[in-house]
Scaffold this active site. Sequence first.
Site, PDB file in Angstrom:
ATOM      1  N   HIS A 116       8.555   4.757  -5.293  1.00 47.86           N
ATOM      2  CA  HIS A 116       8.615   5.489  -4.025  1.00 47.86           C
ATOM      3  C   HIS A 116       8.644   4.469  -2.884  1.00 47.86           C
ATOM      4  O   HIS A 116       7.933   3.463  -2.920  1.00 47.86           O
ATOM      5  CB  HIS A 116       7.386   6.391  -3.908  1.00 47.86           C
ATOM      6  CG  HIS A 116       7.270   7.067  -2.580  1.00 47.86           C
ATOM      7  ND1 HIS A 116       8.315   7.751  -2.014  1.00 47.86           N
ATOM      8  CD2 HIS A 116       6.239   7.133  -1.689  1.00 47.86           C
ATOM      9  CE1 HIS A 116       7.933   8.217  -0.834  1.00 47.86           C
ATOM     10  NE2 HIS A 116       6.685   7.855  -0.612  1.00 47.86           N
TER      11      HIS A 116
ATOM     12  N   ASN B 173      11.066   5.931   4.598  1.00 49.94           N
ATOM     13  CA  ASN B 173      10.428   6.826   3.633  1.00 49.94           C
ATOM     14  C   ASN B 173      11.022   8.230   3.790  1.00 49.94           C
ATOM     15  O   ASN B 173      10.725   8.923   4.756  1.00 49.94           O
ATOM     16  CB  ASN B 173       8.916   6.840   3.885  1.00 49.94           C
ATOM     17  CG  ASN B 173       8.154   7.695   2.881  1.00 49.94           C
ATOM     18  OD1 ASN B 173       8.756   8.429   2.097  1.00 49.94           O
ATOM     19  ND2 ASN B 173       6.840   7.617   2.918  1.00 49.94           N
TER      20      ASN B 173
ATOM     21  N   CYS C 173       5.200  13.209  -1.534  1.00 50.11           N
ATOM     22  CA  CYS C 173       6.091  12.116  -1.962  1.00 50.11           C
ATOM     23  C   CYS C 173       6.213  12.001  -3.475  1.00 50.11           C
ATOM     24  O   CYS C 173       7.086  11.298  -3.972  1.00 50.11           O
ATOM     25  CB  CYS C 173       5.619  10.794  -1.380  1.00 50.11           C
ATOM     26  SG  CYS C 173       5.673  10.787   0.408  1.00 50.11           S
TER      27      CYS C 173
HETATM   28  O1  UT7 Z   1       4.655   8.167   1.399  1.00 53.08           O
HETATM   29  C1  UT7 Z   1       3.457   8.860   1.528  1.00 53.08           C
HETATM   30  C2  UT7 Z   1       2.300   7.969   1.430  1.00 53.08           C
HETATM   31  N1  UT7 Z   1       2.185   7.140   2.602  1.00 53.08           N
HETATM   32  C3  UT7 Z   1       1.974   5.841   2.471  1.00 53.08           C
HETATM   33  O2  UT7 Z   1       1.942   5.342   1.382  1.00 53.08           O
HETATM   34  C4  UT7 Z   1       1.702   5.062   3.741  1.00 53.08           C
HETATM   35  C5  UT7 Z   1       0.562   4.100   3.514  1.00 53.08           C
HETATM   36  N2  UT7 Z   1       0.191   3.380   4.711  1.00 53.08           N
HETATM   37  C6  UT7 Z   1       0.942   2.401   5.242  1.00 53.08           C
HETATM   38  O3  UT7 Z   1       2.025   2.126   4.770  1.00 53.08           O
HETATM   39  C7  UT7 Z   1       0.368   1.617   6.373  1.00 53.08           C
HETATM   40  O4  UT7 Z   1      -0.996   1.949   6.527  1.00 53.08           O
HETATM   41  C8  UT7 Z   1       1.087   1.839   7.734  1.00 53.08           C
HETATM   42  C9  UT7 Z   1       2.458   1.219   7.678  1.00 53.08           C
HETATM   43  C10 UT7 Z   1       1.186   3.314   8.025  1.00 53.08           C
HETATM   44  C11 UT7 Z   1       0.305   1.138   8.851  1.00 53.08           C
HETATM   45  O5  UT7 Z   1       0.147  -0.230   8.567  1.00 53.08           O
HETATM   46  P1  UT7 Z   1      -1.303  -0.904   8.641  1.00 53.08           P
HETATM   47  O6  UT7 Z   1      -1.101  -2.318   8.364  1.00 53.08           O
HETATM   48  O7  UT7 Z   1      -2.200  -0.143   7.730  1.00 53.08           O
HETATM   49  O8  UT7 Z   1      -1.689  -0.695  10.162  1.00 53.08           O
HETATM   50  P2  UT7 Z   1      -2.929   0.076  10.779  1.00 53.08           P
HETATM   51  O9  UT7 Z   1      -2.735   1.536  10.706  1.00 53.08           O
HETATM   52  O10 UT7 Z   1      -4.197  -0.498  10.218  1.00 53.08           O
HETATM   53  O11 UT7 Z   1      -2.822  -0.405  12.271  1.00 53.08           O
HETATM   54  C12 UT7 Z   1      -3.003  -1.774  12.647  1.00 53.08           C
HETATM   55  C13 UT7 Z   1      -2.695  -1.899  14.122  1.00 53.08           C
HETATM   56  C14 UT7 Z   1      -3.428  -0.883  14.983  1.00 53.08           C
HETATM   57  O12 UT7 Z   1      -3.755  -1.483  16.202  1.00 53.08           O
HETATM   58  P3  UT7 Z   1      -5.236  -2.042  16.466  1.00 53.08           P
HETATM   59  O13 UT7 Z   1      -6.130  -0.837  16.343  1.00 53.08           O
HETATM   60  O14 UT7 Z   1      -5.486  -3.063  15.415  1.00 53.08           O
HETATM   61  O15 UT7 Z   1      -5.128  -2.579  17.852  1.00 53.08           O
HETATM   62  C15 UT7 Z   1      -2.382   0.174  15.227  1.00 53.08           C
HETATM   63  O16 UT7 Z   1      -2.593   0.881  16.419  1.00 53.08           O
HETATM   64  O17 UT7 Z   1      -1.307  -1.693  14.338  1.00 53.08           O
HETATM   65  C16 UT7 Z   1      -1.146  -0.670  15.327  1.00 53.08           C
HETATM   66  N3  UT7 Z   1       0.088   0.053  15.057  1.00 53.08           N
HETATM   67  C17 UT7 Z   1       1.282  -0.339  15.515  1.00 53.08           C
HETATM   68  N4  UT7 Z   1       1.642  -1.381  16.273  1.00 53.08           N
HETATM   69  C18 UT7 Z   1       2.944  -1.490  16.564  1.00 53.08           C
HETATM   70  C19 UT7 Z   1       0.250   1.170  14.303  1.00 53.08           C
HETATM   71  N5  UT7 Z   1       1.544   1.516  14.279  1.00 53.08           N
HETATM   72  C20 UT7 Z   1       2.200   0.605  15.032  1.00 53.08           C
HETATM   73  C21 UT7 Z   1       3.550   0.419  15.370  1.00 53.08           C
HETATM   74  N6  UT7 Z   1       3.876  -0.642  16.121  1.00 53.08           N
HETATM   75  N7  UT7 Z   1       4.509   1.248  14.942  1.00 53.08           N
END
Ligand code: UT7
Length: 331
Positions: free
Chosen positions: A256, A286, A116
Amino acid sequence: MSKIHAAITGVHGYVPDYVLSNKELEKMVDTSDEWILTRTGISERRILKGEGLGVSDMAVHAVKGLLEKTNTRPEDIELVIFCTVTPDLVFPASANILCDKAGLVNAWGYDLGAACSGFLFGLTTGSKFIESGMHKKVIVVGGDKMSAIIDYTDRATCVIFGDGCGAVLLEPTEEAVGLMDADLHSDGSGRTFLHQKAGGSVKPASHETVDAREHFVYQEGKQVFRFAVTNMAESAATVMERNHLKPEDVAWLVPHQANLRIIDATADRMGVGREKIMINIQKFGNTTNGTLPLCLWEWEKQLKKGDNLILAAFGGGFTWGAVWLKWAYSA
Ligand code: UT7
């Protein structure tokens, strides 16, 4: 003789027509419009549909539009740097393919892979060819067909990414505009958190790698988020501080577009208000290498000569950085 600066003298972009909405994703994986919107800021993203189309097909639209609006003949382009993680082929480079498709018959080119942060690295590299006097017309392309490497059964990644591409023309100027400073970083120890497991020389494609879905993006989102928030904000602040730029001196933050919460953290660290941030994550998601040039393209008409822009990015690798650009023209 005064110093030669590398200035962006035009920008153009392309996004495919197909809109993949959060509502449509709700039917594909266990997710909700509300979760996606509140956790990322994304409502919809564009997807390149059609057999046999790769990232170069989006780049051709961007580059042809760029040549037209800057009254540049294709044969006058000397160098193309194509920043992408989704090249048409493993080899030859998409830059070569693009030169053929866009009629850039006198250019040489290469692909640049920094996930990215690729466009920031490419913009800086391309500027050096101008500043050194080696070239007078350089195109830097940033774009990805992320849909080619996204697993649409994985809700943690498929809601985030989209397809799109942008391109800028770099030309020399003796005025004090253009690329002024860059703070760029690579830390390969972060590679475990965001990568594509198979298809490279470590793990070539096999039935097993396909069955294990290892040709798709693998991301440990929380870890990446933690590093992204800190490093993108710190890099942007570094560029401001070492050039004595105060928040009121910054016309635009061009971040970004990975997550609205990362963008807000960067703006807070810089002391820059929401009204000065280019944000289009809600409609494009993204697009990896495409986010920064697509923002510049969309905001081009609002930019004025002399505006201070801070471009900032964070991505797989890890790679990250920030660039101070003094905008070179008023639309
Ligand atoms: O561009 C390249 C660099 N990339 C980035 O900068 C991305 C950085 N990361 C992020 O933007 C975030 O970490 C994400 C958007 C990818 C995820 O958000 P988060 O708030 O960090 O969620 P998480 O991964 O901690 O997941 C929280 C919960 C989990 O469920 P449990 O284990 O708490 O029951 C996930 O399974 O949300 C769940 N989850 C979803 N739920 C509904 C993960 N994806 C989804 C989804 N819909 N699409």
